[in-house]
Design a protein around this motif. Structure first.
Motif, mmCIF file in Angstrom:
data_model
loop_
_atom_site.group_PDB
_atom_site.id
_atom_site.type_symbol
_atom_site.label_atom_id
_atom_site.label_comp_id
_atom_site.label_asym_id
_atom_site.label_seq_id
_atom_site.Cartn_x
_atom_site.Cartn_y
_atom_site.Cartn_z
ATOM 1 N N LEU A 89 0.827 -1.210 0.000
ATOM 2 C CA LEU A 89 0.000 0.000 0.000
ATOM 3 C C LEU A 89 0.859 1.256 0.000
ATOM 4 C CD1 LEU A 89 -2.927 0.796 -0.161
ATOM 5 C CD2 LEU A 89 -3.012 0.837 2.336
ATOM 6 N N ASN A 90 2.022 1.204 0.633
ATOM 7 C CA ASN A 90 2.951 2.330 0.580
ATOM 8 C C ASN A 90 3.383 2.578 -0.867
ATOM 9 O OD1 ASN A 90 4.842 4.263 2.076
ATOM 10 N ND2 ASN A 90 6.244 3.081 0.792
ATOM 11 N N VAL A 94 2.092 6.057 -1.895
ATOM 12 C CA VAL A 94 3.169 7.008 -1.599
ATOM 13 C C VAL A 94 4.191 7.045 -2.736
ATOM 14 C CG1 VAL A 94 4.977 7.630 0.045
ATOM 15 C CG2 VAL A 94 2.822 6.676 0.877
ATOM 16 N N THR A 95 4.692 5.882 -3.137
ATOM 17 C CA THR A 95 5.700 5.831 -4.195
ATOM 18 C C THR A 95 5.117 6.252 -5.539
ATOM 19 O OG1 THR A 95 6.756 4.010 -3.009
ATOM 20 C CG2 THR A 95 7.445 4.368 -5.277
ATOM 21 N N ARG A 148 2.446 5.499 8.757
ATOM 22 C CA ARG A 148 2.105 6.923 8.892
ATOM 23 C C ARG A 148 2.101 7.615 7.525
ATOM 24 N NH1 ARG A 148 5.342 6.170 13.528
ATOM 25 N NH2 ARG A 148 7.150 7.160 12.546
ATOM 26 N N ALA A 149 3.018 7.214 6.647
ATOM 27 C CA ALA A 149 3.038 7.774 5.285
ATOM 28 C C ALA A 149 1.776 7.377 4.524
ATOM 29 C CB ALA A 149 4.283 7.310 4.536
ATOM 30 N N ILE A 150 1.302 6.160 4.736
ATOM 31 C CA ILE A 150 0.049 5.709 4.109
ATOM 32 C C ILE A 150 -1.109 6.559 4.613
ATOM 33 C CG2 ILE A 150 -1.630 3.816 4.057
ATOM 34 C CD1 ILE A 150 0.845 1.910 4.003
ATOM 35 N N LEU A 155 -5.026 10.854 3.538
ATOM 36 C CA LEU A 155 -5.568 12.172 3.859
ATOM 37 C C LEU A 155 -5.445 13.109 2.654
ATOM 38 C CD1 LEU A 155 -6.855 13.777 6.158
ATOM 39 C CD2 LEU A 155 -4.566 14.486 6.826
ATOM 40 N N THR A 156 -4.298 13.064 1.987
ATOM 41 C CA THR A 156 -4.086 13.886 0.791
ATOM 42 C C THR A 156 -5.045 13.480 -0.330
ATOM 43 O OG1 THR A 156 -1.769 14.197 1.346
ATOM 44 C CG2 THR A 156 -2.383 14.579 -0.944
#
Length: 193
Positions: A89-90, A94-95, A148-150, A155-156
């Motif tokens: 999921l990251n 994120v990536t 936390r990055a996920i 949120l973004t």
């Protein structure tokens, strides 16, 4: 007439049985996501293949979930699944932050978000039987820098309208619901092709 009712009942039972097996046993929950203009076919998502390298050796990534204590009751299979799901999921959110803009990827990512939070809930329910210290261990496990990055990416994406409540249908995870409610009505800012 009685024979027709029996036949209809048998056909209905077969349909319901196959659907329940597909959803609960085989885990093909992506088949039951809402369709429409925003959602594509989860099986056609290209992000899955793009993120295979993130899953090849997650043990090398020091930012993925790790147990903070040796005194725990977390099953090693649950631990490995939490690590794999976080790594995947990251990568998806994120990536590759724009991957969610593609319809097929969005369907796959929404399904994966559901699975991710379902795994967290499952581990918390198991930990609840052993008391607060075990629940704290599971919470700490799911509070790695990648987790936390996920959360920040979710949120973004909800704030930018890339994820909306309609994408999840009736399967909105409890942790994501407040974000979706907060940003309801936000216009999708995905680049138009």
């Amino acid at each position: 007439m009685n024979l027709l009712l029996r036949a209809a009942f048998v056909l209905g039972a077969i349909f319901v049985g196959v659907t329940l097996l597909n959803y609960f046993v085989l885990g093909n929950s992506g088949d039951y996501l809402p369709g429409g203009q925003r959602m594509g076919e989860w099986k056609e998502a290209k992000i899955r293949e793009a993120c295979y390298p993130a899953l090849e050796s997650p043990e090398r990534d020091s930012l993925l979930p790790k147990l903070s204590t040796n005194e725990h009751r977390v099953d090693w299979r649950d631990l490995n699944r939490a690590i794999e799901m976080t790594a995947a999921l990251n990568c998806y959110l994120v990536t590759h932050p724009n991957a969610i803009c593609e319809r097929n990827n969005r369907a796959y990512i929404v399904d994966y978000i559901n699975r991710y939070y379902a795994k967290f809930d499952e581990m918390m329910n198991t930990a609840r039987r052993y008391g607060e210290s075990e629940m704290s261990t599971v919470r700490n496990l799911w509070d790695s820098p990648r987790n936390r990055a996920i959360g920040a990416a979710l949120l973004t994406d909800t704030g930018n309208g890339r994820l909306i409540k309609a994408d999840f249908g009736w399967t909105v995870p409890a942790a994501v619901k407040p974000m979706l409610d907060r940003y309801s009505g936000t216009t999708d800012n995905c680049p138009r092709a």
